[in-house]
Motif scaffolding. Structure first.
Motif, PDB file in Angstrom:
ATOM      1  N   ALA A  84      20.509  -5.054  48.907  1.00 26.16           N
ATOM      2  CA  ALA A  84      21.154  -6.358  49.078  1.00 26.16           C
ATOM      3  C   ALA A  84      20.297  -7.283  49.936  1.00 26.16           C
ATOM      4  CB  ALA A  84      22.520  -6.167  49.702  1.00 26.16           C
ATOM      5  N   ASN A  85      19.329  -6.707  50.653  1.00 26.83           N
ATOM      6  CA  ASN A  85      18.460  -7.537  51.510  1.00 26.83           C
ATOM      7  C   ASN A  85      17.246  -8.090  50.771  1.00 26.83           C
ATOM      8  OD1 ASN A  85      19.976  -6.969  53.710  1.00 26.83           O
ATOM      9  ND2 ASN A  85      18.842  -5.070  54.144  1.00 26.83           N
ATOM     10  N   ASP A  86      17.121  -7.755  49.507  1.00 29.50           N
ATOM     11  CA  ASP A  86      15.922  -8.242  48.816  1.00 29.50           C
ATOM     12  C   ASP A  86      15.867  -9.771  48.908  1.00 29.50           C
ATOM     13  OD1 ASP A  86      13.680  -7.452  46.645  1.00 29.50           O
ATOM     14  OD2 ASP A  86      14.575  -9.387  46.133  1.00 29.50           O
ATOM     15  N   GLU A  87      14.825 -10.193  49.581  1.00 28.02           N
ATOM     16  CA  GLU A  87      14.716 -11.592  50.004  1.00 28.02           C
ATOM     17  C   GLU A  87      14.771 -12.573  48.838  1.00 28.02           C
ATOM     18  OE1 GLU A  87      14.573 -14.608  52.471  1.00 28.02           O
ATOM     19  OE2 GLU A  87      14.709 -12.529  53.139  1.00 28.02           O
ATOM     20  N   TYR A  88      14.009 -12.272  47.781  1.00 30.47           N
ATOM     21  CA  TYR A  88      13.830 -13.287  46.748  1.00 30.47           C
ATOM     22  C   TYR A  88      14.769 -13.123  45.563  1.00 30.47           C
ATOM     23  CZ  TYR A  88       9.570 -13.884  49.394  1.00 30.47           C
ATOM     24  OH  TYR A  88       8.684 -14.087  50.389  1.00 30.47           O
ATOM     25  N   ARG A  89      15.042 -11.861  45.205  1.00 26.58           N
ATOM     26  CA  ARG A  89      15.744 -11.654  43.944  1.00 26.58           C
ATOM     27  C   ARG A  89      17.255 -11.559  44.144  1.00 26.58           C
ATOM     28  NH1 ARG A  89      11.259  -9.449  44.900  1.00 26.58           N
ATOM     29  NH2 ARG A  89       9.509  -9.472  43.473  1.00 26.58           N
ATOM     30  N   VAL A  90      17.689 -10.650  45.049  1.00 26.88           N
ATOM     31  CA  VAL A  90      19.134 -10.443  45.211  1.00 26.88           C
ATOM     32  C   VAL A  90      19.756 -11.593  45.999  1.00 26.88           C
ATOM     33  CG1 VAL A  90      20.904  -8.885  46.073  1.00 26.88           C
ATOM     34  CG2 VAL A  90      18.815  -7.953  45.063  1.00 26.88           C
ATOM     35  N   LYS A  91      19.123 -11.952  47.102  1.00 28.34           N
ATOM     36  CA  LYS A  91      19.722 -13.030  47.921  1.00 28.34           C
ATOM     37  C   LYS A  91      19.797 -14.341  47.154  1.00 28.34           C
ATOM     38  CE  LYS A  91      19.034 -11.510  52.634  1.00 28.34           C
ATOM     39  NZ  LYS A  91      18.274 -11.730  53.871  1.00 28.34           N
TER      40      LYS A  91
END
Ligand SMILES: O=C(O)CCC(=O)C(=O)O
Ligand SMILES: [Fe+2]
Length: 353
Positions: free
Chosen positions: A155-162
């Motif tokens: 959930a912390n994926d900076e570019y894709r999930v957020k």
């Protein structure tokens, strides 16, 4: 705008900001040392059969054996865009067990399945989709039910999930899926077939691929009196390639260059592989993304398990170095993989009333 996002360039992983300033990049890979050039025009043919390729020697063999399998795969990708793999390294009981679960799920009452709808109905690539909700051919809605999950990232994926990009978590992603390892091997075979280093595609498809795992139920349709209502309308797939397991009911058909429909009939202990649009574009039309459809004319239920492998959302799709030269220049301008398939996916989802 100062927002930063990554962009995977073919020879380097580069982090760009939106004004295209390079912020950071990895070292060059070895593509300039390519000794071959893969410059033949595609030879898509009026095929009448879909080749069956033994993948065992690719998994366990010497480099020479691997290269030979890769050549067979390359030839199938140029001429048909579809092939079967046997001895592909996943025990049959794993697939049978998955089909048991799938049958159980689709036999639940509709209200229970509707409880696994995710987000706004008709706008998501997650959870349950009911009959006629998808539209792979824009002229007709599909007579099928499906359930979808996407590759899960933290959930912390900076570019894709957020940023809520399409095709990334969260959802319930099965742990240690053997099909991921198979996909990586198929990619290695594609790279060798294109005279690229074996792990050429690794940076684009291994860590954060846009993978969708879809399971399908196609009810029997012995009489097709309204061709507007078939299991899955004619289409090509959008990502890089797809892997498909099907039950014993003949229903998948692939279109050759004469416009004839060739059955991709179920063959026990095989998996169907097909090239999708992004890979066709990457290879400058060397590999072909072939039109296919599903009609279950039998009197039995038909199920399938499909893995759609796309690259990282941020991979830049531009002609592979071995697929173009001065006589055969790049046909397509470079695009961001995620942006390229996003529009196609959205078009395929039917808004519900
Ligand atoms: O179920 C099948 O056999 C194929 C489905 C398919 O082609 C798709 O969903 O893209
Ligand atoms: Fe498809």
């Amino acid at each position: 705008m100062t927002e930063t996002r990554p962009l995977l360039h073919f020879t380097k992983l580069r982090y760009y900001n939106l004004t295209d300033t390079i912020l950071e990049e990895t070292s060059d890979s070895n593509v300039s040392d390519l000794s071959y050039k893969n410059t033949e025009e595609t030879m898509t043919s009026a095929f009448t059969e879909i080749p069956v390729i033994d993948f065992g020697p690719f998994i366990n063999g010497t480099l020479e054996e691997k290269t030979q399998v890769a050549e067979e795969i390359g030839s199938a990708c140029r001429q048909v865009g579809f092939f079967y793999l046997k001895n592909y390294g996943i025990p049959p009981e794993v697939t049978e067990n998955a089909f048991d679960q799938v049958r159980r799920y689709f036999s639940l009452p509709l209200e229970e399945k509707m409880a696994s709808v995710v987000g706004e109905v008709g706008t998501e690539t997650r959870g349950y989709s009911s009959m006629f909700e998808q539209k792979l051919d824009e002229k007709t809605a599909d007579r099928k039910e499906s359930f979808h999950i996407g590759f899960e990232l933290s959930a912390n994926d900076e570019y894709r999930v957020k940023h809520g990009l399409l095709c990334y978590g969260p959802n319930i992603w099965p742990k240690n899926l053997p099909v991921l390892q198979l996909a990586h091997r198929v990619l290695q075979a594609f790279a060798l077939a294109l005279h690229l280093p074996e792990d050429y595609f690794a940076p684009f498809l291994i860590e954060k691929p846009m993978v969708e795992f879809s399971v399908y139920y196609y009810p029997p349709q012995p009489k097709v009196d309204d061709s507007n209502q078939i299991g899955c309308g004619e289409h090509t797939d959008y990502g890089c390639f797809s892997l498909l397991s099907q039950t014993s009911v003949n229903a998948l058909q692939v279109k050759n260059t004469k416009g004839e429909w060739i059955d991709a009939k179920p063959i026990e202990n095989t998996i169907v592989v097909n090239i999708a649009d992004t890979m066709q574009r990457w290879t400058n039309d060397t590999f072909v993304s072939t039109v296919h459809r599903v009609i279950n004319r039998s009197d039995k239920d038909r199920y399938s398990l499909a893995f759609f492998f796309g690259s990282d959302y941020f991979a830049k799709v531009e002609c592979l170095p071995s697929c173009c030269n001065s006589e055969r220049p790049a046909k397509y301008e470079s695009v961001l993989a995620g942006e390229y398939i996003e529009g196609k996916i959205q078009k395929m989802l039917m808004p519900r009333n």
